[in-house]
Write a protein that holds these residues in place. Structure first.
Motif, mmCIF file in Angstrom:
data_model
loop_
_atom_site.group_PDB
_atom_site.id
_atom_site.type_symbol
_atom_site.label_atom_id
_atom_site.label_comp_id
_atom_site.label_asym_id
_atom_site.label_seq_id
_atom_site.Cartn_x
_atom_site.Cartn_y
_atom_site.Cartn_z
ATOM 1 N N TYR A 125 51.515 -3.068 39.430
ATOM 2 C CA TYR A 125 52.444 -2.889 40.024
ATOM 3 C C TYR A 125 53.104 -1.543 40.196
ATOM 4 O O TYR A 125 52.697 -0.419 39.241
ATOM 5 N N GLY A 182 50.212 -8.050 37.674
ATOM 6 C CA GLY A 182 50.023 -6.662 37.979
ATOM 7 C C GLY A 182 48.702 -6.185 38.423
ATOM 8 O O GLY A 182 47.808 -7.027 38.200
ATOM 9 N N ARG A 199 57.242 -10.559 43.409
ATOM 10 C CA ARG A 199 56.017 -9.702 43.285
ATOM 11 C C ARG A 199 54.917 -9.590 44.443
ATOM 12 O O ARG A 199 53.683 -9.617 43.929
ATOM 13 N N GLN A 253 58.316 -2.210 43.063
ATOM 14 C CA GLN A 253 58.990 -3.368 42.542
ATOM 15 C C GLN A 253 60.413 -2.849 42.220
ATOM 16 O O GLN A 253 61.496 -3.654 42.181
ATOM 17 N N ASP A 262 55.417 -4.717 47.224
ATOM 18 C CA ASP A 262 55.093 -3.591 46.129
ATOM 19 C C ASP A 262 54.506 -2.461 46.627
ATOM 20 O O ASP A 262 54.944 -1.441 46.408
ATOM 21 N N ARG A 263 53.653 -2.558 47.580
ATOM 22 C CA ARG A 263 52.806 -1.279 48.153
ATOM 23 C C ARG A 263 53.864 -0.590 49.183
ATOM 24 O O ARG A 263 53.571 0.576 49.628
ATOM 25 N N GLN A 301 50.734 3.258 37.578
ATOM 26 C CA GLN A 301 51.230 1.885 37.573
ATOM 27 C C GLN A 301 51.593 1.369 36.347
ATOM 28 O O GLN A 301 51.137 1.970 35.187
ATOM 29 N N PRO A 319 52.349 -8.365 46.933
ATOM 30 C CA PRO A 319 51.716 -6.963 46.842
ATOM 31 C C PRO A 319 52.248 -6.302 48.271
ATOM 32 O O PRO A 319 52.307 -5.171 48.049
#
Length: 471
Positions: A332, A330, A90, A100, A95-96, A274, A92
């Motif tokens: 996320y 999170g 996870r 995820q 994720d961005r 999110q 960032p």
């Protein structure tokens, strides 16, 4: 806390014009390409460093060639396992970039190849050594297993087999989430117990030089990312924000909204659409973490999630008492307005999938007529938060439609039988679909049918955004 209060406090995403969206999309594409390049480069580097160190210099006999193939298989398999851990950490940036759900889908797809390579590593080495020594495969296996390090490597392989088998969808759905998650944690143990073998006899870490530094760095990256982003960062956020349950509000049979309060919740940086991983510290819920979307964008002090009872674990959440402490991992996901690339917004949601869609619409700064929303349900009992969606749509000038009724028998469709009979299509609901970003959230099979129709209508892949509720 009333809906009106939540809406007045909710921060809204800055409006993006088309050039801004195109630039943001290009940045995401570059980051996606970079991630793919890094993954392939790590595999290539593992093989290149082995060759540069002379790890397979002897190919003069059949036994040596089989052994060399076994060494390469072990290298690539180990590299893929560590990449899987990085994808599951996870981080960032990941994720961005892809979200995820995409990262974990790739994580699962790498599981079988990694396992096959590691099994092939063991088999090829045994066969290669047996050919070289002129002994039988059984005798060579017994000889190799006499070493403690190799027994640990065997244990690690058995644990990986267990993890991969229980991750197959057909098998996974037979397990409660809690049991599956506990088994899946064995993947960390499986990788760690094989390290002594690699340090002592394996070609991965046994010798000094650049290859040793590379592998140590990769292990540190994988396990350091897990420790930092899965444990330390959530712990700091939990202690900083001190989130507590304020109230549990039933909104439909089996569906409840959980109102939360904490300190400076805007610092979470949550965007509409999110989700977070929530752990409620009560006697019956502390051992189970739940991935649940925000059903309203957090304010400075308050947040809300809405949960449908899908089993014993989520069923206990409806009985939470005010004051229950809450841990958070999170937020996320990229099911947000910041993933948009097109001038218009289209949202299709079904059942409890309305929760991220409601927060997405709340957080999106859309002009009148820019957004179109379709709410789907089998009957009125599934109209969760529809009144709030209607309020939001009226406020920002969005078009909102509802579709009730069961799907027809014998037809793979996401629409109701009545809508099919009236000739309704995804293009008739969204006349400007090709100029829209389509956000879809609902049951997995239903979502796939919506996406199928959107693709058939010619909607580009980058304009399709999905939030899945399976595990």
């Amino acid at each position: 806390m009333t809906t009106e209060r939540i809406e007045r406090q909710a921060p809204r995403a800055a409006r993006l014009d088309d050039p801004d969206r195109r630039r943001a999309h290009r940045r995401r594409l570059r980051r996606t390409d970079l991630l793919a390049i890094l993954c392939w480069t790590s595999v290539a580097a593992a093989i290149a460093l082995l060759l540069a160190s002379g790890g397979v210099r002897d190919l003069s006999s059949p036994g040596a060639m089989v052994t060399a193939l076994g060494i390469v298989a072990g290298l690539v398999g180990t590299d893929l396992i560590l990449i899987m851990l990085v994808l599951a950490a996870r981080i960032p940036f990941i994720d961005r970039t892809v979200g995820q759900d995409v990262a974990m889908a790739l994580h699962r797809r790498l599981g079988k190849p990694a396992l096959y390579l590691l099994l092939g590593h063991g088999v090829l080495l045994i066969v290669g050594y047996a050919i070289t020594d002129g002994s039988s495969v059984i005798a060579e296996t017994v000889s190799l297993m006499s070493g403690g390090d190799l027994l640990l490597a065997l244990l690690g392989t058995v644990l990986l087999v267990l993890v991969v088998v229980t991750s197959v969808v057909a098998v996974r759905r037979r397990f409660p989430y809690e049991a599956w998650h506990a088994i899946h944690l064995l993947s960390y143990v499986a990788v760690l117990v094989a390290v002594p073998h690699q340090l002592s006899t394996g070609q991965v870490l046994a010798e000094g030089g650049f290859e040793r530094g590379y592998w140590i760095a990769l292990y540190v990256l994988a396990f350091g990312s897990i420790a930092w982003f899965r444990f330390l960062v959530p712990l700091v956020r939990t202690l900083r924000h001190r989130i507590r349950v304020v109230a549990v509000e039933p909104i439909a049979p089996g569906v409840s909204s959980i109102h939360l309060r904490g300190r400076d919740l805007r610092r979470l940086g949550a965007h509409g659409g999110q989700y977070a991983i929530w752990r409620f510290w009560s006697a019956g819920t502390w051992w189970h973490a739940h991935p649940i979307s925000f059903s309203a964008v957090p304010s400075d002090e308050g947040a809300r999630i809405t949960v449908r009872e899908l089993g014993a674990g989520t069923g206990r959440l409806a009985r939470l008492q005010p004051g229950t402490p809450v841990s958070i991992e999170g937020p996320y996901g990229i099911f947000t307005s910041f993933a948009r690339t097109a001038p218009r917004l289209a949202i299709i949601t079904a059942g409890i999938g309305i929760t991220p869609a409601r927060a997405l619409l709340e957080h999106s700064d859309v002009a009148p007529g820019e957004a179109t929303v379709l709410l789907r349900g089998t009957d009125h009992s599934q109209a969760y938060l529809w009144d709030e969606m209607e309020t939001l749509a009226h406020r920002n000038g969005s078009r909102l439609y509802t579709m009730l009724g069961r799907r027809p028998n014998g037809i793979d469709t996401w629409m109701s039988a009545e809508s099919i009979s009236r000739g309704v299509t995804i293009e008739s609901v969204f006349p400007q679909l090709l100029e829209s970003d389509l956000y879809v959230c609902g049951p997995s099979v239903w979502t796939d049918l919506v996406v199928r129709d959107a693709r058939a209508a010619g909607l580009p892949e980058q304009q399709i955004h999905v939030e899945r509720f399976d595990w």
